[in-house]
Write a protein that holds these residues in place. Structure first.
Motif, PDB file in Angstrom:
ATOM      1  N   MET A  96      56.088  54.388  39.540  1.00  0.00           N
ATOM      2  CA  MET A  96      55.508  55.175  38.454  1.00  0.00           C
ATOM      3  C   MET A  96      54.413  54.407  37.723  1.00  0.00           C
ATOM      4  O   MET A  96      54.553  53.216  37.437  1.00  0.00           O
ATOM      5  N   THR A  97      53.341  55.102  37.411  1.00  0.00           N
ATOM      6  CA  THR A  97      52.304  54.529  36.565  1.00  0.00           C
ATOM      7  C   THR A  97      52.734  54.664  35.111  1.00  0.00           C
ATOM      8  O   THR A  97      53.699  55.379  34.784  1.00  0.00           O
ATOM      9  N   LYS A  98      52.013  54.018  34.229  1.00  0.00           N
ATOM     10  CA  LYS A  98      52.321  54.158  32.802  1.00  0.00           C
ATOM     11  C   LYS A  98      52.136  55.605  32.357  1.00  0.00           C
ATOM     12  O   LYS A  98      52.892  56.107  31.514  1.00  0.00           O
ATOM     13  N   LYS A  99      51.158  56.290  32.953  1.00  0.00           N
ATOM     14  CA  LYS A  99      50.962  57.704  32.632  1.00  0.00           C
ATOM     15  C   LYS A  99      52.163  58.518  33.093  1.00  0.00           C
ATOM     16  O   LYS A  99      52.622  59.420  32.383  1.00  0.00           O
ATOM     17  N   ILE A 137      55.195  57.488  33.339  1.00  0.00           N
ATOM     18  CA  ILE A 137      56.301  57.193  32.417  1.00  0.00           C
ATOM     19  C   ILE A 137      56.182  58.040  31.161  1.00  0.00           C
ATOM     20  O   ILE A 137      57.156  58.657  30.712  1.00  0.00           O
ATOM     21  N   GLN A 138      54.996  58.105  30.609  1.00  0.00           N
ATOM     22  CA  GLN A 138      54.809  58.878  29.387  1.00  0.00           C
ATOM     23  C   GLN A 138      55.008  60.380  29.619  1.00  0.00           C
ATOM     24  O   GLN A 138      55.506  61.093  28.743  1.00  0.00           O
ATOM     25  N   THR A 139      54.644  60.848  30.818  1.00  0.00           N
ATOM     26  CA  THR A 139      54.865  62.247  31.155  1.00  0.00           C
ATOM     27  C   THR A 139      56.355  62.568  31.166  1.00  0.00           C
ATOM     28  O   THR A 139      56.797  63.599  30.632  1.00  0.00           O
ATOM     29  N   ILE A 140      57.164  61.678  31.759  1.00  0.00           N
ATOM     30  CA  ILE A 140      58.610  61.908  31.820  1.00  0.00           C
ATOM     31  C   ILE A 140      59.236  61.770  30.435  1.00  0.00           C
ATOM     32  O   ILE A 140      60.140  62.537  30.072  1.00  0.00           O
ATOM     33  N   VAL A 141      58.773  60.812  29.634  1.00  0.00           N
ATOM     34  CA  VAL A 141      59.271  60.688  28.263  1.00  0.00           C
ATOM     35  C   VAL A 141      59.038  62.002  27.510  1.00  0.00           C
ATOM     36  O   VAL A 141      59.922  62.503  26.800  1.00  0.00           O
ATOM     37  N   HIS A 142      57.852  62.577  27.699  1.00  0.00           N
ATOM     38  CA  HIS A 142      57.555  63.855  27.050  1.00  0.00           C
ATOM     39  C   HIS A 142      58.467  64.960  27.580  1.00  0.00           C
ATOM     40  O   HIS A 142      58.889  65.848  26.813  1.00  0.00           O
ATOM     41  N   SER A 143      58.799  64.905  28.867  1.00  0.00           N
ATOM     42  CA  SER A 143      59.706  65.901  29.443  1.00  0.00           C
ATOM     43  C   SER A 143      61.084  65.828  28.789  1.00  0.00           C
ATOM     44  O   SER A 143      61.719  66.866  28.536  1.00  0.00           O
ATOM     45  N   PHE A 144      61.559  64.627  28.499  1.00  0.00           N
ATOM     46  CA  PHE A 144      62.836  64.477  27.789  1.00  0.00           C
ATOM     47  C   PHE A 144      62.730  65.050  26.373  1.00  0.00           C
ATOM     48  O   PHE A 144      63.658  65.708  25.886  1.00  0.00           O
ATOM     49  N   LYS A 145      61.601  64.809  25.729  1.00  0.00           N
ATOM     50  CA  LYS A 145      61.410  65.346  24.375  1.00  0.00           C
ATOM     51  C   LYS A 145      61.453  66.872  24.383  1.00  0.00           C
ATOM     52  O   LYS A 145      62.128  67.495  23.551  1.00  0.00           O
ATOM     53  N   GLU A 146      60.753  67.481  25.333  1.00  0.00           N
ATOM     54  CA  GLU A 146      60.745  68.936  25.422  1.00  0.00           C
ATOM     55  C   GLU A 146      62.130  69.482  25.770  1.00  0.00           C
ATOM     56  O   GLU A 146      62.536  70.550  25.292  1.00  0.00           O
ATOM     57  N   ALA A 147      62.852  68.749  26.601  1.00  0.00           N
ATOM     58  CA  ALA A 147      64.221  69.158  26.935  1.00  0.00           C
ATOM     59  C   ALA A 147      65.102  69.149  25.700  1.00  0.00           C
ATOM     60  O   ALA A 147      65.950  70.041  25.512  1.00  0.00           O
ATOM     61  N   ASN A 206      64.393  47.789  39.356  1.00  0.00           N
ATOM     62  CA  ASN A 206      63.180  47.616  38.551  1.00  0.00           C
ATOM     63  C   ASN A 206      62.667  46.190  38.714  1.00  0.00           C
ATOM     64  O   ASN A 206      63.243  45.251  38.161  1.00  0.00           O
ATOM     65  N   GLN A 207      61.598  46.057  39.467  1.00  0.00           N
ATOM     66  CA  GLN A 207      60.974  44.743  39.655  1.00  0.00           C
ATOM     67  C   GLN A 207      59.509  44.781  39.227  1.00  0.00           C
ATOM     68  O   GLN A 207      58.656  44.091  39.785  1.00  0.00           O
ATOM     69  N   ARG A 208      59.245  45.554  38.206  1.00  0.00           N
ATOM     70  CA  ARG A 208      57.891  45.664  37.667  1.00  0.00           C
ATOM     71  C   ARG A 208      57.488  44.364  36.982  1.00  0.00           C
ATOM     72  O   ARG A 208      58.344  43.598  36.508  1.00  0.00           O
ATOM     73  N   THR A 209      56.177  44.167  36.873  1.00  0.00           N
ATOM     74  CA  THR A 209      55.669  42.971  36.198  1.00  0.00           C
ATOM     75  C   THR A 209      54.903  43.325  34.923  1.00  0.00           C
ATOM     76  O   THR A 209      54.324  42.451  34.288  1.00  0.00           O
ATOM     77  N   ASP A 210      54.917  44.611  34.554  1.00  0.00           N
ATOM     78  CA  ASP A 210      54.247  45.016  33.314  1.00  0.00           C
ATOM     79  C   ASP A 210      55.274  45.079  32.180  1.00  0.00           C
ATOM     80  O   ASP A 210      56.376  44.537  32.293  1.00  0.00           O
ATOM     81  N   GLU A 211      54.941  45.774  31.094  1.00  0.00           N
ATOM     82  CA  GLU A 211      55.830  45.799  29.927  1.00  0.00           C
ATOM     83  C   GLU A 211      57.081  46.647  30.142  1.00  0.00           C
ATOM     84  O   GLU A 211      57.950  46.696  29.264  1.00  0.00           O
ATOM     85  N   TYR A 212      57.202  47.302  31.291  1.00  0.00           N
ATOM     86  CA  TYR A 212      58.393  48.092  31.603  1.00  0.00           C
ATOM     87  C   TYR A 212      59.315  47.388  32.604  1.00  0.00           C
ATOM     88  O   TYR A 212      60.250  48.002  33.122  1.00  0.00           O
ATOM     89  N   ARG A 214      62.861  46.127  30.373  1.00  0.00           N
ATOM     90  CA  ARG A 214      63.543  47.128  31.193  1.00  0.00           C
ATOM     91  C   ARG A 214      64.121  48.244  30.317  1.00  0.00           C
ATOM     92  O   ARG A 214      64.270  49.376  30.773  1.00  0.00           O
ATOM     93  N   TYR A 215      64.417  47.914  29.078  1.00  0.00           N
ATOM     94  CA  TYR A 215      64.949  48.910  28.139  1.00  0.00           C
ATOM     95  C   TYR A 215      63.837  49.781  27.548  1.00  0.00           C
ATOM     96  O   TYR A 215      64.129  50.846  27.000  1.00  0.00           O
ATOM     97  N   ARG A 216      62.601  49.363  27.686  1.00  0.00           N
ATOM     98  CA  ARG A 216      61.514  49.997  26.938  1.00  0.00           C
ATOM     99  C   ARG A 216      61.440  51.510  27.155  1.00  0.00           C
ATOM    100  O   ARG A 216      61.315  52.287  26.207  1.00  0.00           O
ATOM    101  N   MET A 217      61.518  51.973  28.404  1.00  0.00           N
ATOM    102  CA  MET A 217      61.407  53.410  28.636  1.00  0.00           C
ATOM    103  C   MET A 217      62.572  54.158  28.002  1.00  0.00           C
ATOM    104  O   MET A 217      62.391  55.232  27.412  1.00  0.00           O
ATOM    105  N   ILE A 218      63.772  53.606  28.104  1.00  0.00           N
ATOM    106  CA  ILE A 218      64.938  54.256  27.508  1.00  0.00           C
ATOM    107  C   ILE A 218      64.751  54.349  25.999  1.00  0.00           C
ATOM    108  O   ILE A 218      65.030  55.374  25.375  1.00  0.00           O
ATOM    109  N   GLY A 219      64.252  53.269  25.407  1.00  0.00           N
ATOM    110  CA  GLY A 219      63.994  53.280  23.970  1.00  0.00           C
ATOM    111  C   GLY A 219      62.982  54.344  23.589  1.00  0.00           C
ATOM    112  O   GLY A 219      63.133  55.038  22.569  1.00  0.00           O
ATOM    113  N   GLU A 220      61.956  54.504  24.425  1.00  0.00           N
ATOM    114  CA  GLU A 220      60.946  55.523  24.149  1.00  0.00           C
ATOM    115  C   GLU A 220      61.528  56.924  24.290  1.00  0.00           C
ATOM    116  O   GLU A 220      61.196  57.833  23.509  1.00  0.00           O
TER     117      GLU A 220
END
Length: 344
Positions: free
Chosen positions: A134-137, A139-149, A180-186, A193-199
């Motif tokens: 997943m790209t950062k975009k 991730i934000q799309t799915i976060v928004h999907s949770f919000k709408e849900a 999760n073996q990403r090297t960015d802030e997620y 690794r918690y960042r997306m869940i927190g968002e």
């Protein structure tokens, strides 16, 4: 002594008549629309009639490409609200509260023609597809999907919202170093690794002010993965964000054999409840009223989630009451002409 299992329990302004929760279990009984069908109305209403305090139907999927399997119920579009409200109203009619568990299957998505997504391009097993990272975009799309849900769950009249962060699905995948073996802030550190869940938690709280649960997998059962110690730290973060209860399951992130036995997941609920100071739900081969009562009496959890036993017996609370010599309210239809529901 009054059985604690049948005592009321209040979170925020929501009171359950007892501590018995029907655990969410996939039924795969809808179609491509993801809409509520007659099966769901019959299946879940029967457990409300059977005197469950809280009923959490199967995972409501936040994205049509994030199915756990064909026939999942959806909450990815406003057209789902009407059917979900009908289901909630029927559950309420028989005295139970209704919970909405919202989730996305991530790399184990099972939808024909869809390439799954995940935090890293690591498949679940050698027999499953490799997910697209997943790209950062994304991730934000799915976060928004949770919000709408969460908004749709509120509009449908649910009493409880539960974020599904367990069983190897998308949010669980971000938490686990095995997937999760990403090297960015997620990725990388526990905090990252918690960042997306927190968002996601922050996003749903913008739409949801009622009781908020999170279901976790309290261990990955595999070296290099998350452990009960890890989840104590994650639970602390959840508490800080205003989560009201942690629903403690386990496993699902890796294809490993789990030795299950009665109450096998209860220690996680016990530890998180008493080390973190947050309410917990216990789940995992809880078969009898005596098991459930022991968990509650010893302050190992606040609610007891019943799964397979509710599939076998919609009136499991009645059987538990008989074990514990407790009197529980019967559906009014079952008390006509002075019949005694518990002793009939």
């Amino acid at each position: 002594m009054t059985a604690k299992l049948f005592s009321p329990y209040t979170i925020k302004d929501v009171t359950f008549k007892n501590r018995i929760v029907m655990s969410p279990m996939c039924m795969h009984s809808s179609d491509e629309s993801g809409e509520v069908k007659n099966f769901h109305l019959t299946h879940y209403t029967a457990r409300a009639l059977g005197q469950a305090g809280l009923i959490i139907p199967e995972t409501l999927v936040v994205d049509s490409d994030g199915l756990i399997g064909p026939g999942d119920l959806g909450i990815w579009d406003d057209y789902h609200i009407k059917g979900l409200k009908n289901l909630v109203d029927r559950i309420h009619e028989f005295g139970a509260k209704a919970g909405a568990q919202i989730g996305h299957a991530g790399r184990v998505t099972n939808k024909e023609g869809v390439t799954p997504i995940g935090p890293s391009p690591i498949p679940f097993s050698e027999n499953t597809q490799t997910p697209i990272e997943m790209t950062k975009k994304d991730i934000q799309t799915i976060v928004h999907s949770f919000k709408e849900a969460a908004r749709r769950a509120r509009e449908a009249g649910f009493d409880i919202l539960e974020v599904h962060c367990a069983h190897g699905y998308l949010l669980n995948e971000f938490l686990s170093p095995l997937s999760n073996q990403r090297t960015d802030e997620y990725g990388g550190s526990m905090e990252n690794r918690y960042r997306m869940i927190g968002e996601v938690i922050d996003a749903v709280k913008a739409e949801w002010t009622g009781p908020l649960f999170v279901r976790i997998s309290s261990t990955d059962y595999k070296e290099g993965g998350n452990t009960p110690e890890t989840y104590v730290e994650y639970a602390k973060k959840m508490k800080e964000q205003g989560v009201d209860l942690v629903d403690c399951s386990s496993g699902g992130i890796a294809p490993v054999k789990v030795n299950s036995y009665p109450n096998y997941q209860v220690p996680a609920a016990d530890r998180i409840r008493n080390e973190v100071g947050i309410a917990t739900g216990a789940v995992g081969l809880i078969k009898t009223g005596r098991q459930a009562e022991e968990i509650l009496r010893n302050n190992r959890a606040d609610l007891v989630f019943i799964g397979r036993e509710f599939l076998k017996n919609p009136f499991w609370p009645r059987a538990a009451a008989e074990e514990l010599d407790a009197n529980i309210e019967a559906p009014v239809q079952y008390t006509r002409y002075g019949s005694n529901w518990l002793k009939s």
